[in-house]
Every structure is written in structure tokens, then in C-alpha cells.
Design a protein around this motif. Structure first.
Motif, PDB file in Angstrom:
ATOM      1  N   ALA A 174       1.246   0.395  -0.672  1.00  0.00           N
ATOM      2  CA  ALA A 174       1.844   1.631  -1.165  1.00  0.00           C
ATOM      3  C   ALA A 174       1.177   3.170  -0.824  1.00  0.00           C
ATOM      4  O   ALA A 174       1.684   4.059  -0.633  1.00  0.00           O
ATOM      5  N   HIS A 175      -0.028   2.904  -1.364  1.00  0.00           N
ATOM      6  CA  HIS A 175      -1.083   4.407  -1.151  1.00  0.00           C
ATOM      7  C   HIS A 175      -1.137   4.608   0.355  1.00  0.00           C
ATOM      8  O   HIS A 175      -0.960   5.581   0.510  1.00  0.00           O
ATOM      9  N   ASP A 176      -1.147   3.667   1.285  1.00  0.00           N
ATOM     10  CA  ASP A 176      -1.332   3.896   2.703  1.00  0.00           C
ATOM     11  C   ASP A 176       0.121   4.454   3.018  1.00  0.00           C
ATOM     12  O   ASP A 176       0.263   5.601   3.923  1.00  0.00           O
ATOM     13  N   PHE A 177       1.123   3.830   2.626  1.00  0.00           N
ATOM     14  CA  PHE A 177       2.711   4.441   2.911  1.00  0.00           C
ATOM     15  C   PHE A 177       2.892   5.755   2.589  1.00  0.00           C
ATOM     16  O   PHE A 177       3.279   6.701   3.431  1.00  0.00           O
ATOM     17  N   VAL A 178       2.204   6.206   1.246  1.00  0.00           N
ATOM     18  CA  VAL A 178       2.461   7.574   0.742  1.00  0.00           C
ATOM     19  C   VAL A 178       1.661   8.349   1.576  1.00  0.00           C
ATOM     20  O   VAL A 178       2.190   9.522   1.740  1.00  0.00           O
TER      21      VAL A 178
END
Length: 160
Positions: free
Chosen positions: A105-109
Motif C-alpha cells: 500500500a505504501h508504494d501504491f500511495v
């Protein structure tokens, strides 16, 4: 409707209501007194709290009815992402918040931010989106397009 099931509730006056900061705690007097003591113990005593309270009061008097718009935009956002690769919804989305599950999720954000869309990674695989006073219909369209683009990019085989 939500509060009828509990004896104490807290809600934020920022985001959907548009106040710069602030929240309310409603409940029995003993709970409120305990919360005040705990707030002060944790350094939450404030000077000029009336200024913050005024902004929240303004928001409560003028922005409650428009929350329906935020809820509708959140529903449209979720519907626009149904079937997108690598995205799932861990819970219902009856309000202005939509939680999206995806790997990393952090990379997606970060990838969303590069496209001008802000969201918050709550953990390794969960993203929270919030639709509020500053998000219009065009913003929802941009968010749907960005989420779909990032999801599709992540699903594409390496080298393509």
C-alpha cells in the motif's frame, strides 16, 4: 443513526465538514470528565480553543447537509474501482471513507501521489481514501483513473 447503538461517540469536524481541525466527544458526564482529565494529562490543554470551536461550529451549521455529496462520491469511487486488478474492499463504505486493500500500500500511495491523488496507507496492505469538502466530481474521476492506472501498471508483466 450510528450513535443510537452506543452511549458515547466521537467525531471529527474536519475533512467532510471542512473545519481546519477539531472533533467532538458526546456521552455521559462521567465519560466526558474522564476524557478531559486524560486529554490534559497527555498535553491536550489548549489556549484559544474557542477559535477552533468557532470553526467547528461554523462547519456544523453550514456543511452537514452536503455530507451526502461526499458519501455519494465515495460510493461512485468504489463502484468505479470494482473489478480493478489487485484491489479489494475489506469493508462496506457507507460514508465518505473507502478502504482499499492492495499489496504494498505504501508504494501504491506513492504512485498515486505522483499522479496528483492523495490517499493514506494505513498498513502494509490497506489504503484509506476520504471524500470531503475539497473533492469535487472531477476529483473523483481523477482518483478512479489514477487508482486504475496504478493497479494496471502493477499487474503488467515486467518489461511491458
Amino acid at each position: 443513526e450510528y450513535a443510537r447503538h452506543v452511549d458515547t461517540i466521537s467525531f471529527c469536524t474536519s475533512k467532510g465538514l471542512g473545519a481546519p481541525v477539531g472533533s467532538l466527544l458526546v456521552g455521559p458526564a462521567n465519560v466526558i470528565q474522564q476524557a478531559r482529565r486524560l486529554r490534559k494529562t497527555l498535553g491536550g490543554g489548549m489556549r484559544q480553543a474557542g477559535v477552533i470551536a468557532a470553526a467547528s461550529l461554523y462547519a456544523l451549521e453550514r456543511h452537514v447537509e452536503r455530507l451526502r455529496d461526499d458519501h455519494a462520491r465515495a460510493r461512485r469511487f468504489r463502484e468505479g474501482l470494482e473489478g480493478a486488478p489487485g484491489l479489494a474492499f475489506p469493508m462496506p463504505s457507507p460514508t465518505n471513507m473507502v478502504y482499499v486493500e492492495t499489496l504494498h500500500a505504501h508504494d501504491f500511495v506513492s504512485a498515486l501521489r505522483a499522479q496528483g491523488v492523495l490517499a493514506m496507507a494505513l498498513g502494509p496492505d490497506t489504503i484509506r481514501t476520504v471524500f470531503h469538502l475539497d473533492v469535487d466530481d472531477a476529483g473523483v474521476d481523477r482518483a478512479i483513473a489514477a487508482f486504475r492506472a496504478v493497479a494496471a501498471e502493477r499487474e503488467a508483466p515486467a518489461g511491458h
